[in-house]
Design an enzyme around this catalytic site. Structure first.
Site, PDB file in Angstrom:
ATOM      1  N   ASP A  89       1.139  -1.264   0.159  1.00 23.57           N
ATOM      2  CA  ASP A  89      -0.171  -0.053   0.005  1.00 23.57           C
ATOM      3  C   ASP A  89       0.832   1.211   0.062  1.00 23.57           C
ATOM      4  O   ASP A  89       1.855   1.122   0.509  1.00 23.57           O
ATOM      5  CB  ASP A  89      -1.137  -0.146   1.366  1.00 23.57           C
ATOM      6  CG  ASP A  89      -0.303  -0.154   2.467  1.00 23.57           C
ATOM      7  OD1 ASP A  89       1.018  -0.643   2.538  1.00 23.57           O
ATOM      8  OD2 ASP A  89      -1.016   0.837   3.775  1.00 23.57           O
ATOM      9  N   GLU A 154       0.317  -0.898   6.107  1.00 26.83           N
ATOM     10  CA  GLU A 154       1.184  -0.509   6.276  1.00 26.83           C
ATOM     11  C   GLU A 154       1.141   1.293   6.743  1.00 26.83           C
ATOM     12  O   GLU A 154       1.269   1.701   7.971  1.00 26.83           O
ATOM     13  CB  GLU A 154       2.410  -0.190   5.594  1.00 26.83           C
ATOM     14  CG  GLU A 154       4.195  -0.316   6.869  1.00 26.83           C
ATOM     15  CD  GLU A 154       3.859   1.396   7.258  1.00 26.83           C
ATOM     16  OE1 GLU A 154       4.916   1.913   7.672  1.00 26.83           O
ATOM     17  OE2 GLU A 154       3.551   1.360   5.769  1.00 26.83           O
TER      18      GLU A 154
END
Length: 458
Positions: A89, A154
């Site tokens: 991400d 994250e």
């Protein structure tokens, strides 16, 4: 290391970069719900990449949020297992107008690849896949066993990964964890990060009267919440930069003489830092260098303060409320819950008369440290030196990666943080980029590392 590996990396460089562009083109922004399908696309892309690299049991595993991509190669009988963590991400791209080229249309110029996620963390995660693929394609086997755990949350604090790790401890069991999500000190200056600061955050809400009051009618008769808040905040730190919360430093582990010497050897130019920041003086806890303060000492910072009239001109009111947001960076062996409790107690005992105060807790993450003499760390140092020609620095990082401590606590394994980006690669900012020399040298370093690691712990 087999000389065929260097040859393969050279011959397939453009192909690898084309593949990296495909991954970077997927706008997998975890913070924005409209990119939910892009998150799934990125996860599937990585799963296919792992399969092409020769990994087995590859699967996209659901969590309560975004999926985890898992893959393994466990054919090195009797050999240790390496767990590789990364995240697919990325941060939002705003402000978009500051990007020289579209953030999800990867562009190579001036020896750098520009795109959101180029350095944080798609580029570095992708390198791990390609390094193992290279070894398998050229030699047919690996000297260690490998597992991948690639997550998609994250950048929003990994809210579901701890539960995932706890539920899959057997699946993720390994002898060492390797992460490439940190940076080097600069060009030609590799660094191995062996410590991260932890984090805790809170908000203080101060309330006075039931509504804003006319300062002429009530000034001098009631407490002003902003004055009360300023007094309360001022009581938390003295003029020497020391935090005055009772018990705040009780669990702080002091630096060893070896660590102090390693920090001094970096020859950090504090005066240049002052000039770069355009401040009249640097400031921090008395008795420590800038590096020691930012890497190995805890902090308490006011990140935001607001209340009362904010418009142009003057509005003669005594505000009803005032607010402050605070974060603390923590060091081993501080506990975020304990620090938050100490701050709450300080607030209770130092609240000025005439107001009520409420404390709201926010993000928490534990600090992390691995001994620099661990064989896995030393093997990483040798791999860096073979490629870069210099001994890497052993550093701590002032920031926090909370999931690192989670892996340490749940899986009980040493963690090696091998970063390959530069500090000025604009991660989280417009025009994020990754230097191709870092891409090339990083791939070679990782290939060397697996050979060095097998010699060290195999």
């Amino acid at each position: 290391m087999d000389p065929r590996i260097e040859e393969y990396l050279s011959e397939n460089r453009e192909h690898h970069l084309d593949e990296l562009k495909q991954l970077l083109a997927i706008p997998s922004v975890s913070a924005l719900p409209e990119h939910k399908q892009d998150i799934q696309r990125a996860a599937q892309w990585l799963a296919e990449s792992l399969k092409r690299a020769g990994m087995e049991q590859v699967k996209v595993m659901p969590t309560k949020g975004n999926p985890v991509v898992y893959g393994e190669w466990l054919k090195a009988e009797g050999k240790p297992t390496v767990l590789i963590y990364g995240h697919y991400d990325v941060q939002p791209v705003d402000p978009l107008e500051l990007w020289e080229t579209p953030p999800f249309e990867p562009d190579i110029r001036d020896g750098q690849i520009f795109a959101r996620g180029a350095s944080d963390d798609k580029g570095q995660t992708f390198m791990h896949i390609k390094a193992l693929e290279t070894i398998l394609r050229t030699t047919g086997s690996l000297r260690l066993n490998f597992k991948f755990c690639l997550e998609g949350e994250e950048e929003i604090g990994s809210p579901n990964l701890e539960e995932f790790v706890a539920e899959h401890k057997d699946l993720l069991a390994a002898d060492v964890l390797v992460i490439s999500d940190t940076s080097m000190l600069g060009r030609g200056k590799p660094a191995i990060c062996y410590g991260l600061r932890g984090l805790c955050g809170l908000q203080i809400d101060v309330t006075g009267a039931k509504a804003d009051l006319h300062s002429g009618l009530f000034g001098g008769a009631v407490q002003n919440p902003i004055h009360a808040l300023v007094e309360l905040l001022a009581s938390m730190r003295n003029k020497d930069g020391q935090i005055t919360i009772n018990g705040f430093y009780d669990r702080v582990l002091p630096l060893t003489e070896e660590e102090k010497e390693a920090f001094r050897a970096l020859n950090t130019d504090e005066e240049q830092t002052r000039k770069d920041l355009q401040v009249p003086d640097l400031f921090g806890e008395k008795g420590y260098t800038m590096v020691e303060r930012t890497w190995a000492r805890p902090t308490l910072e006011i990140n935001g303060i607001y209340g009362g009239f904010q418009g142009e001109g003057i509005k003669t009111v005594i505000p009803s409320q005032a607010h402050a947001k605070i974060t603390c960076r923590l060091v081993p062996d501080q506990d975020p819950e304990e620090i938050l409790a100490l701050i709450e107690e300080h607030v209770r005992t130092h609240t000025p008369p005439g107001v009520t105060v409420e404390v709201k807790r926010f993000d928490k993450g534990r600090p992390f440290i691995t001994p620099i003499d661990h064989p896995a760390i030393q093997a990483a140092a040798r791999a860096y030196e073979k490629v870069f020609g210099v001994t890497p620095a052993f550093t701590r990082m002032g920031g926090s990666i909370p999931i690192v401590e989670t892996f340490d606590r749940l899986l009980h394994l040493p963690i090696v943080l091998m970063g390959f980006s530069y500090p000025d690669d604009n991660f989280h900012a417009p025009n994020e980029h990754f230097h191709l020399e870092c891409f090339d040298n990083g791939l070679r370093t990782l290939c060397y590392y697996w050979y060095e690691l097998e010699q060290a712990i195999g």
